[in-house]
Scaffold this active site. Structure first.
Site, mmCIF file in Angstrom:
data_model
loop_
_atom_site.group_PDB
_atom_site.id
_atom_site.type_symbol
_atom_site.label_atom_id
_atom_site.label_comp_id
_atom_site.label_asym_id
_atom_site.label_seq_id
_atom_site.Cartn_x
_atom_site.Cartn_y
_atom_site.Cartn_z
ATOM 1 N N HIS A 6 -26.095 -3.399 -43.664
ATOM 2 C CA HIS A 6 -26.849 -4.058 -42.581
ATOM 3 C C HIS A 6 -25.949 -5.104 -41.928
ATOM 4 O O HIS A 6 -25.415 -5.987 -42.595
ATOM 5 C CB HIS A 6 -28.121 -4.684 -43.132
ATOM 6 C CG HIS A 6 -29.011 -5.263 -42.068
ATOM 7 N ND1 HIS A 6 -29.821 -4.494 -41.271
ATOM 8 C CD2 HIS A 6 -29.204 -6.544 -41.662
ATOM 9 C CE1 HIS A 6 -30.489 -5.272 -40.430
ATOM 10 N NE2 HIS A 6 -30.126 -6.523 -40.635
ATOM 11 N N MET A 31 -25.320 -11.767 -33.847
ATOM 12 C CA MET A 31 -26.026 -12.905 -33.224
ATOM 13 C C MET A 31 -25.144 -13.538 -32.161
ATOM 14 O O MET A 31 -23.927 -13.619 -32.316
ATOM 15 C CB MET A 31 -26.360 -13.953 -34.286
ATOM 16 C CG MET A 31 -27.158 -13.408 -35.460
ATOM 17 S SD MET A 31 -27.646 -14.713 -36.584
ATOM 18 C CE MET A 31 -28.326 -13.746 -37.938
ATOM 19 N N ASP A 35 -25.557 -7.867 -39.014
ATOM 20 C CA ASP A 35 -26.320 -8.761 -38.142
ATOM 21 C C ASP A 35 -25.453 -9.343 -37.034
ATOM 22 O O ASP A 35 -24.509 -10.093 -37.289
ATOM 23 C CB ASP A 35 -26.910 -9.910 -38.967
ATOM 24 C CG ASP A 35 -28.071 -9.460 -39.827
ATOM 25 O OD1 ASP A 35 -29.013 -8.868 -39.268
ATOM 26 O OD2 ASP A 35 -28.032 -9.693 -41.050
ATOM 27 N N SER A 49 -27.475 -7.052 -46.406
ATOM 28 C CA SER A 49 -27.043 -7.713 -45.169
ATOM 29 C C SER A 49 -25.767 -8.489 -45.438
ATOM 30 O O SER A 49 -25.758 -9.445 -46.224
ATOM 31 C CB SER A 49 -28.120 -8.669 -44.668
ATOM 32 O OG SER A 49 -27.546 -9.519 -43.683
ATOM 33 N N HIS A 53 -27.918 -4.535 -36.325
ATOM 34 C CA HIS A 53 -29.123 -5.248 -35.891
ATOM 35 C C HIS A 53 -28.700 -6.230 -34.812
ATOM 36 O O HIS A 53 -28.104 -7.266 -35.102
ATOM 37 C CB HIS A 53 -29.734 -5.959 -37.113
ATOM 38 C CG HIS A 53 -30.884 -6.853 -36.799
ATOM 39 N ND1 HIS A 53 -31.382 -7.762 -37.714
ATOM 40 C CD2 HIS A 53 -31.643 -6.980 -35.683
ATOM 41 C CE1 HIS A 53 -32.393 -8.413 -37.165
ATOM 42 N NE2 HIS A 53 -32.572 -7.981 -35.936
ATOM 43 N N MET A 83 -39.285 -7.877 -38.778
ATOM 44 C CA MET A 83 -38.698 -9.117 -39.287
ATOM 45 C C MET A 83 -39.762 -9.836 -40.110
ATOM 46 O O MET A 83 -40.871 -10.085 -39.633
ATOM 47 C CB MET A 83 -38.265 -10.038 -38.144
ATOM 48 C CG MET A 83 -37.113 -9.535 -37.291
ATOM 49 S SD MET A 83 -35.622 -9.119 -38.201
ATOM 50 C CE MET A 83 -35.208 -10.690 -38.958
ATOM 51 N N ASP A 119 -36.823 -6.826 -42.982
ATOM 52 C CA ASP A 119 -35.637 -7.695 -42.968
ATOM 53 C C ASP A 119 -36.064 -9.159 -43.071
ATOM 54 O O ASP A 119 -36.711 -9.682 -42.164
ATOM 55 C CB ASP A 119 -34.867 -7.445 -41.665
ATOM 56 C CG ASP A 119 -33.548 -8.207 -41.585
ATOM 57 O OD1 ASP A 119 -33.181 -8.897 -42.546
ATOM 58 O OD2 ASP A 119 -32.881 -8.087 -40.531
ATOM 59 N N MET A 143 -29.119 -9.079 -32.388
ATOM 60 C CA MET A 143 -29.905 -10.262 -32.019
ATOM 61 C C MET A 143 -29.153 -10.915 -30.874
ATOM 62 O O MET A 143 -28.613 -12.017 -30.978
ATOM 63 C CB MET A 143 -30.055 -11.195 -33.231
ATOM 64 C CG MET A 143 -31.030 -10.643 -34.273
ATOM 65 S SD MET A 143 -30.825 -11.396 -35.898
ATOM 66 C CE MET A 143 -29.474 -10.410 -36.527
HETATM 67 C C1 DX5 Z 1 -31.797 -12.704 -40.153
HETATM 68 C C2 DX5 Z 1 -31.080 -11.414 -40.392
HETATM 69 C C3 DX5 Z 1 -31.212 -10.877 -41.762
HETATM 70 C C4 DX5 Z 1 -30.686 -11.775 -42.853
HETATM 71 C C5 DX5 Z 1 -31.587 -11.592 -44.028
HETATM 72 O O1 DX5 Z 1 -31.827 -12.975 -38.798
HETATM 73 O O2 DX5 Z 1 -31.533 -10.409 -39.522
HETATM 74 O O3 DX5 Z 1 -30.655 -9.581 -41.876
HETATM 75 O O4 DX5 Z 1 -29.375 -11.499 -43.262
HETATM 76 O O5 DX5 Z 1 -31.225 -12.521 -44.987
HETATM 77 P P1 DX5 Z 1 -32.086 -12.761 -46.284
HETATM 78 O O6 DX5 Z 1 -32.187 -11.452 -47.010
HETATM 79 O O7 DX5 Z 1 -31.294 -13.789 -47.011
HETATM 80 O O8 DX5 Z 1 -33.441 -13.248 -45.832
HETATM 81 ZN ZN ZN Z 2 -30.885 -8.301 -39.850
#
Ligand code: DX5
Ligand code: ZN
Length: 228
Positions: free
Chosen positions: A34, A38, A36, A9, A68, A139, A177, A70
């Protein structure tokens, strides 16, 4: 199972030199980027959008990019990510009014589609859409931040999701994840996961300039997976 995918990620990468970080982690043997996204609305944090995905492709990244989402809602932004070079696009069922429509939209644009389940979200959302998804993402932390601890109840949820996939007969990845590290990745794989997101577990180490600095951590994860 041998075709495990490791998906670093980039949330925990050095954003000031993102292209180089991605090149190096892929050269170290990771499989998937990956990504993310947000929005400070669906989750209480704000990250990156389609421009950054497009920039990674323009930089020369050819590995699959696993977007991903969010964000809420999702339908307006899905075509932008498809155009920007996303390979997978996943979203949370709570973030759209029409789950089936959003999944179909992703596939119609030529991407792999998936649903993401928060720790307390039931798997029932899968009941009528198993034929429309390529990946189920569980998750193992509450979404929004890297560096949180793996929630143990996710192991049982993984086993339930694995049963659903096997019973369906469809070719569906089971992705995990949150809080994935060298010391728990084998246990997570044994519970049924075959695609492993890790942010702080991979990028969390020293910010030095050794181009091979991710070889060891990705290698250790592979070695753990080989034991399963
Ligand atoms: C959290 C993200 C993850 C995050 C995971 O909302 O979706 O992808 O980067 O981070 P670690 O591996 O540090 O838990
Ligand atoms: Zn993620």
């Amino acid at each position: 199972m041998s075709d495990y995918l490791i998906a670093p990620s980039i949330l925990s990468a050095d954003f000031a030199r993102l292209g180089e970080e991605v090149d190096q982690v892929i050269a170290s043997g990771a499989d998937v980027v990956h990504f993310d996204v947000m929005d400070n609305h669906y989750v209480p944090n704000l990250t990156i959008g389609p421009l950054v995905c497009e920039a990674l492709r323009a930089h020369g990244v050819t590995a699959p990019i696993d977007v991903h989402l969010m964000v809420k809602p999702v339908d307006r932004i899905i075509p932008d990510f498809a155009k920007a070079g996303a390979s997978y696009i996943t979203f949370h069922p709570e973030a759209t009014e029409h789950i089936d429509r959003s999944l179909s939209l992703i596939r119609d644009l030529g991407c792999k589609s998936g649903l993401v389940f928060n720790p307390a979200t039931p798997l029932d959302y899968l009941d009528y859409v198993m034929d429309k998804i390529d990946v189920i993402l569980l998750m193992s932390v509450n979404p929004g931040f890297g560096g949180q601890s793996f929630i143990p109840a996710t192991l049982d949820k993984l086993r339930q999701a694995r049963k659903r996939i096997d019973a369906s007969g469809f070719d569906i990845r089971l992705e995990i994840d949150g809080g994935v590290k060298v010391d728990n990745i084998a246990e997570i794989a044994a519970a049924g996961a075959d695609m492993f997101v890790s942010g702080s577990g991979i990028f969390g180490g020293a910010r030095d300039s050794d181009p091979n600095r991710y070889d060891s951590i990705v290698g250790q994860m592979r070695a753990e997976l080989a034991k399963v």
